[in-house]
Scaffold this active site. Structure first.
Site, PDB file in Angstrom:
ATOM      1  N   ARG A  17      11.368  -7.089   5.188  1.00 58.31           N
ATOM      2  CA  ARG A  17      11.373  -5.682   5.591  1.00 58.31           C
ATOM      3  C   ARG A  17      12.068  -5.500   6.947  1.00 58.31           C
ATOM      4  NH1 ARG A  17       5.582  -2.780   5.061  1.00 58.31           N
ATOM      5  NH2 ARG A  17       5.242  -3.179   7.249  1.00 58.31           N
ATOM      6  N   LYS A  34       0.832  -1.218   0.000  1.00 57.89           N
ATOM      7  CA  LYS A  34       0.000   0.000   0.000  1.00 57.89           C
ATOM      8  C   LYS A  34       0.862   1.263   0.000  1.00 57.89           C
ATOM      9  CE  LYS A  34      -2.476  -0.527   3.753  1.00 57.89           C
ATOM     10  NZ  LYS A  34      -1.934  -1.796   4.263  1.00 57.89           N
ATOM     11  N   ARG A  87      -9.807   1.075   9.185  1.00 57.23           N
ATOM     12  CA  ARG A  87      -9.289  -0.212   9.666  1.00 57.23           C
ATOM     13  C   ARG A  87     -10.388  -1.039  10.336  1.00 57.23           C
ATOM     14  NH1 ARG A  87      -3.710   0.910   9.135  1.00 57.23           N
ATOM     15  NH2 ARG A  87      -2.482  -0.441  10.452  1.00 57.23           N
ATOM     16  N   ARG A 108      11.050   0.925  11.913  1.00 59.27           N
ATOM     17  CA  ARG A 108       9.776   0.873  12.625  1.00 59.27           C
ATOM     18  C   ARG A 108       9.849  -0.113  13.786  1.00 59.27           C
ATOM     19  NH1 ARG A 108       4.680   0.761   8.592  1.00 59.27           N
ATOM     20  NH2 ARG A 108       3.828  -0.240  10.439  1.00 59.27           N
ATOM     21  N   ARG A 146      -0.236  -8.080  13.665  1.00 59.32           N
ATOM     22  CA  ARG A 146      -0.872  -7.090  12.789  1.00 59.32           C
ATOM     23  C   ARG A 146      -1.700  -7.782  11.706  1.00 59.32           C
ATOM     24  NH1 ARG A 146       3.080  -3.934  10.192  1.00 59.32           N
ATOM     25  NH2 ARG A 146       1.672  -2.199   9.932  1.00 59.32           N
TER      26      ARG A 146
HETATM   27  P1  AMP Z   1       0.321   1.363   9.502  1.00 58.69           P
HETATM   28  O1  AMP Z   1       1.554   2.154   9.236  1.00 58.69           O
HETATM   29  O2  AMP Z   1      -0.841   1.807   8.686  1.00 58.69           O
HETATM   30  O3  AMP Z   1       0.547  -0.110   9.419  1.00 58.69           O
HETATM   31  O4  AMP Z   1      -0.103   1.654  11.022  1.00 58.69           O
HETATM   32  C1  AMP Z   1       0.766   1.388  12.115  1.00 58.69           C
HETATM   33  C2  AMP Z   1      -0.040   1.277  13.400  1.00 58.69           C
HETATM   34  O5  AMP Z   1      -0.740   2.508  13.647  1.00 58.69           O
HETATM   35  C3  AMP Z   1      -1.135   0.209  13.390  1.00 58.69           C
HETATM   36  O6  AMP Z   1      -0.630  -1.074  13.719  1.00 58.69           O
HETATM   37  C4  AMP Z   1      -2.082   0.755  14.440  1.00 58.69           C
HETATM   38  O7  AMP Z   1      -1.590   0.543  15.756  1.00 58.69           O
HETATM   39  C5  AMP Z   1      -2.034   2.257  14.191  1.00 58.69           C
HETATM   40  N1  AMP Z   1      -3.042   2.697  13.190  1.00 58.69           N
HETATM   41  C6  AMP Z   1      -2.816   3.227  11.962  1.00 58.69           C
HETATM   42  N2  AMP Z   1      -3.942   3.528  11.336  1.00 58.69           N
HETATM   43  C7  AMP Z   1      -4.944   3.175  12.178  1.00 58.69           C
HETATM   44  C8  AMP Z   1      -6.358   3.206  12.114  1.00 58.69           C
HETATM   45  N3  AMP Z   1      -6.999   3.676  11.022  1.00 58.69           N
HETATM   46  N4  AMP Z   1      -7.066   2.746  13.175  1.00 58.69           N
HETATM   47  C9  AMP Z   1      -6.450   2.285  14.275  1.00 58.69           C
HETATM   48  N5  AMP Z   1      -5.116   2.207  14.411  1.00 58.69           N
HETATM   49  C10 AMP Z   1      -4.361   2.646  13.369  1.00 58.69           C
END
Ligand code: AMP
Length: 187
Positions: A127, A13, A88, A133, A144
């Site tokens: 990764r 993504k 999400r 991260r 996740r």
């Molecule tokens: P990502 O970079 O999109 O994988 O997001 C990293 C982390 O941020 C996720 O594992 C969640 O803990 C939090 N997060 C990001 N976007 C959301 C969302 N829309 N709703 C809830 N938690 C989020």
């Protein structure tokens, strides 16, 4: 052009988002990036969500909708945007529909990038080590993915029922997947 990018962690993504935003001249709104910036800056919100991010669980719908509403109200979103990492949960998808109606936004293009689990785990493992991260460990990656299937996969059903879900095959070279996306967007 208003786009939502759906897909599991490791689906590509983030990579596709950068290319799509360059092509259509729209801002890339990544909720994960915004939350990581809050954590890095040590803001009250950042301190509140740090342990949640590190565990691979989701931040509450209320918090994330406030963050995204504030971002979408900025002037650079007037002619479109790409949302990456939100919605999400089905609750977030419903709140987003209400928010976009309030903003008078036009039709939303919802793209779901599909990649089989075995390939996702390979990509996530690759990764690790390259990434700064703190949630890129094998254990958190598996968590996740589990959270994705339990809470986020139903979001695709929500948009399928609404009638604006487009499924994209996410297996292949970056440019191949990108071509599928631009074809699906009709440009
Ligand atoms: P990502 O970079 O999109 O994988 O997001 C990293 C982390 O941020 C996720 O594992 C969640 O803990 C939090 N997060 C990001 N976007 C959301 C969302 N829309 N709703 C809830 N938690 C989020």
């Amino acid at each position: 052009m208003q786009i939502v990018l759906l897909g599991p962690p490791g689906a590509g993504k983030g990579t596709q988002a950068v290319k799509i935003c360059a092509q259509y001249h729209i801002p890339h709104i990544s909720t994960g990036d915004m939350l990581r910036q809050q954590v890095a800056s040590g803001s009250p919100l950042g301190n509140k969500v740090k342990s949640i991010l590190d565990s691979g669980e989701l931040v509450t719908d209320d918090i994330i909708m406030q963050v995204v509403e504030a971002r979408l109200s900025q002037s650079d979103c007037r002619n479109g945007f790409l949302l990456d990492g939100i919605p999400r949960t089905v609750g977030q998808a419903q709140s987003l529909t209400t928010l976009l109606l309030k903003m008078g936004a036009a039709k939303l293009n919802v793209l779901q990038i599909n990649v089989p689990d075995a390939i996702l785990l390979e990509r996530i493992e690759a990764r690790q080590g390259q990434s700064s991260r703190s949630d890129d460990t094998a254990e958190v990656a598996a968590k996740r993915l589990k959270v994705y299937w339990e809470q986020t996969a139903p979001v695709a059903n929500y948009y399928e029922q609404v009638g604006n879900l487009v499924k994209i095959d996410g297996v292949g070279a970056v440019d191949e997947v990108f071509n599928r996306i631009t074809t699906a967007l009709g440009t």
